[in-house]
Design a protein around this motif. Structure first.
Motif, PDB file in Angstrom:
ATOM      1  N   ASP A   1       1.005  -1.198   0.193  1.00 50.52           N
ATOM      2  CA  ASP A   1       0.057   0.001  -0.114  1.00 50.52           C
ATOM      3  C   ASP A   1       0.810   1.299  -0.012  1.00 50.52           C
ATOM      4  O   ASP A   1       1.698   1.426   0.881  1.00 50.52           O
ATOM      5  CB  ASP A   1      -0.913  -0.005   1.311  1.00 50.52           C
ATOM      6  CG  ASP A   1      -1.956   1.173   1.115  1.00 50.52           C
ATOM      7  OD1 ASP A   1      -1.831   1.926   0.542  1.00 50.52           O
ATOM      8  OD2 ASP A   1      -3.014   0.940   1.916  1.00 50.52           O
ATOM      9  N   GLU A   2       0.920   2.115  -1.125  1.00 56.37           N
ATOM     10  CA  GLU A   2       1.801   3.121  -1.305  1.00 56.37           C
ATOM     11  C   GLU A   2       1.318   4.304  -0.418  1.00 56.37           C
ATOM     12  O   GLU A   2       2.128   5.154  -0.151  1.00 56.37           O
ATOM     13  CB  GLU A   2       1.787   3.520  -2.436  1.00 56.37           C
ATOM     14  CG  GLU A   2       2.297   2.620  -3.567  1.00 56.37           C
ATOM     15  CD  GLU A   2       3.792   2.228  -3.257  1.00 56.37           C
ATOM     16  OE1 GLU A   2       4.555   2.830  -2.652  1.00 56.37           O
ATOM     17  OE2 GLU A   2       4.200   1.011  -3.566  1.00 56.37           O
ATOM     18  N   THR A   3       0.088   4.303   0.315  1.00 60.70           N
ATOM     19  CA  THR A   3      -0.244   5.190   1.338  1.00 60.70           C
ATOM     20  C   THR A   3       0.459   5.013   2.708  1.00 60.70           C
ATOM     21  O   THR A   3       0.371   5.661   3.361  1.00 60.70           O
ATOM     22  CB  THR A   3      -1.842   5.304   1.421  1.00 60.70           C
ATOM     23  OG1 THR A   3      -2.305   4.356   2.057  1.00 60.70           O
ATOM     24  CG2 THR A   3      -2.193   5.540  -0.093  1.00 60.70           C
ATOM     25  N   VAL A   4       0.628   3.961   2.847  1.00 58.44           N
ATOM     26  CA  VAL A   4       1.275   3.552   4.255  1.00 58.44           C
ATOM     27  C   VAL A   4       2.564   3.976   4.432  1.00 58.44           C
ATOM     28  O   VAL A   4       3.591   3.624   3.706  1.00 58.44           O
ATOM     29  CB  VAL A   4       0.880   1.877   4.492  1.00 58.44           C
ATOM     30  CG1 VAL A   4       1.962   1.500   5.675  1.00 58.44           C
ATOM     31  CG2 VAL A   4      -0.563   1.494   4.519  1.00 58.44           C
ATOM     32  N   ARG A   5       2.833   4.510   5.437  1.00 56.39           N
ATOM     33  CA  ARG A   5       4.323   5.178   5.659  1.00 56.39           C
ATOM     34  C   ARG A   5       4.906   4.245   6.981  1.00 56.39           C
ATOM     35  O   ARG A   5       5.988   4.300   7.338  1.00 56.39           O
ATOM     36  CB  ARG A   5       4.172   6.585   6.182  1.00 56.39           C
ATOM     37  CG  ARG A   5       3.736   7.415   5.239  1.00 56.39           C
ATOM     38  CD  ARG A   5       4.656   7.497   3.911  1.00 56.39           C
ATOM     39  NE  ARG A   5       4.382   8.494   2.942  1.00 56.39           N
ATOM     40  CZ  ARG A   5       3.629   7.934   1.630  1.00 56.39           C
ATOM     41  NH1 ARG A   5       3.554   6.754   1.666  1.00 56.39           N
ATOM     42  NH2 ARG A   5       3.341   8.833   0.840  1.00 56.39           N
ATOM     43  N   CYS A   6       3.955   3.547   7.858  1.00 59.32           N
ATOM     44  CA  CYS A   6       4.476   2.882   8.889  1.00 59.32           C
ATOM     45  C   CYS A   6       3.406   1.809   9.533  1.00 59.32           C
ATOM     46  O   CYS A   6       2.374   2.051   9.071  1.00 59.32           O
ATOM     47  CB  CYS A   6       4.892   3.723  10.148  1.00 59.32           C
ATOM     48  SG  CYS A   6       5.438   3.190  11.592  1.00 59.32           S
ATOM     49  N   ILE A   7       4.142   0.747  10.008  1.00 59.77           N
ATOM     50  CA  ILE A   7       2.992  -0.417  10.354  1.00 59.77           C
ATOM     51  C   ILE A   7       3.347  -0.535  12.121  1.00 59.77           C
ATOM     52  O   ILE A   7       4.530  -0.547  12.561  1.00 59.77           O
ATOM     53  CB  ILE A   7       3.437  -1.630   9.986  1.00 59.77           C
ATOM     54  CG1 ILE A   7       3.464  -1.384   8.185  1.00 59.77           C
ATOM     55  CG2 ILE A   7       2.636  -2.656  10.289  1.00 59.77           C
ATOM     56  CD1 ILE A   7       3.947  -2.542   7.572  1.00 59.77           C
ATOM     57  N   VAL A   8       2.198  -0.478  12.651  1.00 62.75           N
ATOM     58  CA  VAL A   8       2.279  -0.899  14.291  1.00 62.75           C
ATOM     59  C   VAL A   8       1.570  -2.196  14.412  1.00 62.75           C
ATOM     60  O   VAL A   8       0.526  -2.513  13.865  1.00 62.75           O
ATOM     61  CB  VAL A   8       1.502   0.209  15.040  1.00 62.75           C
ATOM     62  CG1 VAL A   8       1.340  -0.302  16.333  1.00 62.75           C
ATOM     63  CG2 VAL A   8       2.208   1.571  14.783  1.00 62.75           C
ATOM     64  N   ILE A   9       2.334  -3.203  15.121  1.00 68.62           N
ATOM     65  CA  ILE A   9       1.543  -4.506  15.546  1.00 68.62           C
ATOM     66  C   ILE A   9       1.422  -4.355  17.290  1.00 68.62           C
ATOM     67  O   ILE A   9       2.369  -3.989  17.909  1.00 68.62           O
ATOM     68  CB  ILE A   9       2.542  -5.625  15.350  1.00 68.62           C
ATOM     69  CG1 ILE A   9       2.997  -5.652  13.747  1.00 68.62           C
ATOM     70  CG2 ILE A   9       1.962  -6.882  15.667  1.00 68.62           C
ATOM     71  CD1 ILE A   9       3.829  -6.680  13.460  1.00 68.62           C
TER      72      ILE A   9
END
Length: 296
Positions: A51-59
């Motif tokens: 997803d090109e809109t996602v800058r960071c992921i949190v789990i």
């Protein structure tokens, strides 16, 4: 956006793009890592990567804990293969975490509270940044049934002496000790955990995506060039040798624990594994181990 049964996947708008939140959602089992949950986790991480809109992921984890580790309930999960050849040649956590997190183009943050043990702790520490609440607990209790502390990022983080202590005891350590030895990035109060992680993710979102991707590649390559993944594979193969051992050959090993679990249930299997370590566990985790109140 895909539908998931064992996680909650959502996008939150940040200053420079979206932050993808992946919530492990088996709170009744302390977010134990079942096959279904791992499949959903991998799907969500790959979705966020593309997803090109996602800058960071949190789990993060729903309910009382981040994750207590891999699901031991063989009655609900079905018996794992016990021959070493099948286990070695199948897709295993080292391969999965390398594909899903290490090679993910986006920075991945683990937001840990309470139990972050064994496979749960390994998941958290494979993430690029690990933020722990002050009630978080880390460790590798599966050493108590002859599991090998695989995914060798742990000794890379904490050093040889501390890793041997963890592997030779199966004991847990609290968040401040985890911070002191380098297992986590920061420790904050439980009340501040959500806001603190969001602030961090929001800051990351402001950077050009190419900046975080290139820096992640550069840092990862430093460790890859030192043979880190070869060490993972070697340790994991030793673990599979242990797991393939029969209860007769390895009393108190994984198959012996599974035998008790299959006959008497998960709680009995867990007690069988840990019955010699009551004092050690209560000394550090009395509050987290207390059963929650069922009062309305």
């Amino acid at each position: 956006m895909a539908d998931y049964e064992n996680i909650i996947y959502e996008l939150r708008e940040a200053a420079g793009g979206n932050v993808a939140y992946i919530t492990l959602n088996r709170p009744e089992r302390l977010n134990a890592l079942s096959r279904g949950l791992l499949a959903d986790l991998g799907g969500a991480l790959e979705e966020a990567d593309k997803d090109e809109t996602v800058r960071c992921i949190v789990i993060k984890g729903a309910g009382r804990a981040f994750s207590a580790g891999y699901d031991m309930n063989v009655q609900s999960e079905g018996n794992l293969p016990r021959d070493a050849l099948t286990m070695i040649t199948s897709d295993h956590p080292t391969t999965m975490y390398r594909r899903w997190i290490w090679n993910n183009r986006k920075p991945v943050i683990a937001q840990c509270h309470s139990f972050s043990l064994a496979g749960g702790g390994q998941l958290a520490c494979h993430c690029d940044i690990t933020i722990a609440s002050d009630d978080a607990l880390f460790g590798y209790p599966p050493a108590r049934y002859a599991s090998v502390a695989t995914y060798m990022i742990w000794p890379e983080l904490v050093g040889m002496k501390k890793m041997k202590q963890l592997a030779f005891t199966g004991n847990m350590m609290d968040a401040q000790e985890a911070l002191r030895v380098g297992l986590v990035s920061e420790v904050v109060s439980r009340d501040e955990l959500d806001d603190h992680v969001w602030t961090l993710a929001n800051t990351i979102s402001k950077l050009p995506p190419a900046s975080t991707e290139l820096n992640k590649r550069a840092i990862n390559y430093y460790y890859e060039s030192q043979g880190m993944f070869q060490a993972y594979e070697y340790a994991e193969n030793l673990m599979y040798v242990s797991y393939a051992a029969s209860p007769e050959d390895l009393p108190k090993g994984l198959q012996d624990v599974d035998r008790v679990t299959a006959e008497q249930g998960m709680r009995a299997g867990f007690q069988y594994m840990n019955d010699a370590f009551t004092d050690e566990d209560q000394a550090i985790a009395a509050e987290q181990m207390a059963r929650p109140s069922r009062a309305p």
